[in-house]
Write an enzyme that holds these catalytic residues in place. Structure first.
Site, short mmCIF file in Angstrom:
data_model
loop_
_atom_site.label_atom_id
_atom_site.label_comp_id
_atom_site.label_asym_id
_atom_site.label_seq_id
_atom_site.Cartn_x
_atom_site.Cartn_y
_atom_site.Cartn_z
CG HIS A 70 -2.07 -0.89 1.17
ND1 HIS A 70 -2.01 -2.21 1.57
CD2 HIS A 70 -3.34 -0.69 0.72
CE1 HIS A 70 -3.19 -2.79 1.38
NE2 HIS A 70 -4.02 -1.89 0.86
CE LYS A 130 -3.82 -0.65 4.90
NZ LYS A 130 -5.10 -0.09 5.32
P1 NAD Z 1 -7.19 9.19 5.02
O1 NAD Z 1 -6.11 9.32 6.06
O2 NAD Z 1 -6.97 9.82 3.69
O3 NAD Z 1 -8.56 9.77 5.61
C1 NAD Z 1 -9.04 9.51 6.90
C2 NAD Z 1 -10.11 10.53 7.22
O4 NAD Z 1 -10.69 10.20 8.48
C3 NAD Z 1 -9.60 11.96 7.33
O5 NAD Z 1 -10.56 12.79 6.70
C4 NAD Z 1 -9.63 12.25 8.84
O6 NAD Z 1 -9.87 13.60 9.15
C5 NAD Z 1 -10.82 11.39 9.26
N1 NAD Z 1 -10.81 11.04 10.69
C6 NAD Z 1 -9.80 10.48 11.39
N2 NAD Z 1 -10.17 10.33 12.68
C7 NAD Z 1 -11.43 10.79 12.76
C8 NAD Z 1 -12.36 10.92 13.84
N3 NAD Z 1 -12.03 10.54 15.08
N4 NAD Z 1 -13.59 11.43 13.57
C9 NAD Z 1 -13.91 11.84 12.31
N5 NAD Z 1 -13.08 11.74 11.26
C10 NAD Z 1 -11.86 11.24 11.50
O7 NAD Z 1 -7.46 7.63 4.88
P2 NAD Z 1 -8.16 6.82 3.68
O8 NAD Z 1 -7.14 6.37 2.71
O9 NAD Z 1 -9.35 7.59 3.19
O10 NAD Z 1 -8.64 5.51 4.46
C11 NAD Z 1 -9.51 5.60 5.60
C12 NAD Z 1 -9.70 4.22 6.21
O11 NAD Z 1 -10.33 3.36 5.25
C13 NAD Z 1 -8.39 3.50 6.60
O12 NAD Z 1 -8.65 2.73 7.75
C14 NAD Z 1 -8.12 2.59 5.39
O13 NAD Z 1 -7.33 1.47 5.72
C15 NAD Z 1 -9.53 2.20 5.06
N6 NAD Z 1 -9.76 1.74 3.67
C16 NAD Z 1 -10.60 0.67 3.53
C17 NAD Z 1 -10.95 0.24 2.28
C18 NAD Z 1 -11.97 -0.89 2.15
O14 NAD Z 1 -12.32 -1.29 1.02
N7 NAD Z 1 -12.49 -1.40 3.27
C19 NAD Z 1 -10.41 0.86 1.14
C20 NAD Z 1 -9.54 1.93 1.31
C21 NAD Z 1 -9.24 2.38 2.59
#
Ligand code: NAD
Length: 240
Positions: free
Chosen positions: A151, A155
Site C-alpha cells: 500500500h 497507510k
Molecule cells: P485518510 O487518512 O486519507 O482519511 C481519513 C479521514 O478520516 C480523514 O478525513 C480524517 O480527518 C478522518 N478522521 C480520522 N479520525 C477521525 C475521527 N475521530 N472522527 C472523524 N473523522 C476522522 O485515509 P483513507 O485512505 O481515506 O482511508 C480511511 C480508512 O479506510 C483507513 O482505515 C483505510 O485502511 C480504510 N480503507 C478501507 C478500504 C476498504 O475497502 N475497506 C479501502 C480503502 C481504505
C-alpha cells in the site's frame, strides 16, 4: 427509507480523506442518494460545499437526520459514528481498518439494534479472491501460505485489513498464513497470496489501481442497507 424525496440520506464520515473525497464525488453521480452531512476530524473551512453541509467531529451530534452513515476514517472515528448510529437507529457501512477486538465487540453489540456492514475490502475482485484462497488452502494441505500486501506510504495499519481477511479465509481452508507488508509510493492496494510446495508455487494476486472501486462498493451497500433488520451484514449479502 424515510426521506420524503425517496432518496437515501447519507452521512459521509471522514470526508476530507482519500476515500471520503471519492465517496462524495461518486455519491453526487447517483440519483438514489443525497449526502446530507459530511464530517471530518477538523473544523471545516466552509459550512456548505457544493450544497453539502460540513461538520467537525466535535459537532457530530448536531447533524441532521440520516438513513445511513458511510465511515472510512480511523478506529477512534468508527467508535464515535457507531455511537451516533446506535442513538439515531441509522444504518452503518464502514471500511475503516486497524480495528481491535474491543471495537469489533462494540459493533456486534450495536448490531442488535441496527444493520451494520463492516468490510475490510469493498471490491468485488477481492470477494472472489477470498473464495479462491480458501479453496486453494483446502486443496494444498501442508504447503506454506504467505500473504504479501502493498500500500501507499500513508497507510497506518499493517498488515492491511484485507490481508487479515484473506488470512482468515486461508485458515478456513486449513492453512497457517504468514504476513509481509510493503509501504511504498502511491500504491492503492495489492494483495498476493502465495502457496509454496516442494518445487512449485501457486500465486493468487489482486491489484486495485483506483480507490473508486472501494467507494462504489460502499455506496452500493449504503443504498441497500437502510430498512433491513438489525444485524451484521457481509458485502456478499448485498451484492444482488
Ligand atoms: P485518510 O487518512 O486519507 O482519511 C481519513 C479521514 O478520516 C480523514 O478525513 C480524517 O480527518 C478522518 N478522521 C480520522 N479520525 C477521525 C475521527 N475521530 N472522527 C472523524 N473523522 C476522522 O485515509 P483513507 O485512505 O481515506 O482511508 C480511511 C480508512 O479506510 C483507513 O482505515 C483505510 O485502511 C480504510 N480503507 C478501507 C478500504 C476498504 O475497502 N475497506 C479501502 C480503502 C481504505
Amino acid at each position: 427509507m424515510t426521506a420524503t424525496n425517496n432518496k437515501t440520506r447519507l452521512l459521509v464520515h471522514g470526508v476530507s480523506g482519500r476515500m471520503g473525497q471519492a465517496l462524495l464525488r461518486l455519491a453526487r453521480e447517483r440519483d438514489d442518494m443525497e449526502v446530507v452531512a459530511a464530517v471530518s476530524r477538523a473544523q471545516p473551512g466552509q459550512r456548505v460545499v457544493d450544497g453539502v453541509p460540513q461538520f467537525s467531529a466535535k459537532e457530530l451530534h448536531g447533524v441532521p437526520a440520516f438513513d445511513v452513515a458511510i465511515d472510512f476514517s480511523l478506529p477512534a472515528g468508527l467508535a464515535t459514528i457507531l455511537g451516533l448510529c446506535t442513538q439515531r437507529r441509522a444504518a452503518l457501512v464502514s471500511g475503516t481498518t486497524g480495528i481491535d477486538d474491543a471495537l469489533r465487540a462494540q459493533m456486534k453489540e450495536a448490531s442488535a439494534h441496527l444493520p451494520i456492514l463492516w468490510a475490510a475490502n469493498f471490491s468485488l475482485g477481492v470477494a472472489v479472491l477470498s473464495e479462491l484462497v480458501e479453496r486453494a488452502a483446502a486443496a494444498l494441505p501442508g504447503w506454506d501460505c504467505d500473504i504479501v500486501e502493498s500500500h501507499h506510504v500513508h497507510k497506518l495499519d499493517a498488515p492491511s485489513g484485507t490481508a487479515l481477511a484473506l488470512g482468515a479465509s486461508a485458515e478456513q481452508g486449513g492453512a497457517t498464513p504468514r504476513y509481509a507488508s510493503v509501504r511504498a509510493g502511491d500504491i492503492v492496494g495489492e494483495h498476493l497470496v502465495q502457496f509454496t510446495g516442494l518445487g512449485e508455487r501457486v500465486e493468487l494476486n489482486h491489484r486495485a489501481t483506483d480507490r473508486d472501486v472501494f467507494a462504489r462498493g460502499a455506496l452500493h451497500a449504503a443504498a441497500r442497507l437502510p430498512g433491513r433488520p438489525p444485524g451484521l451484514y457481509r458485502l456478499r449479502d448485498l451484492l444482488s
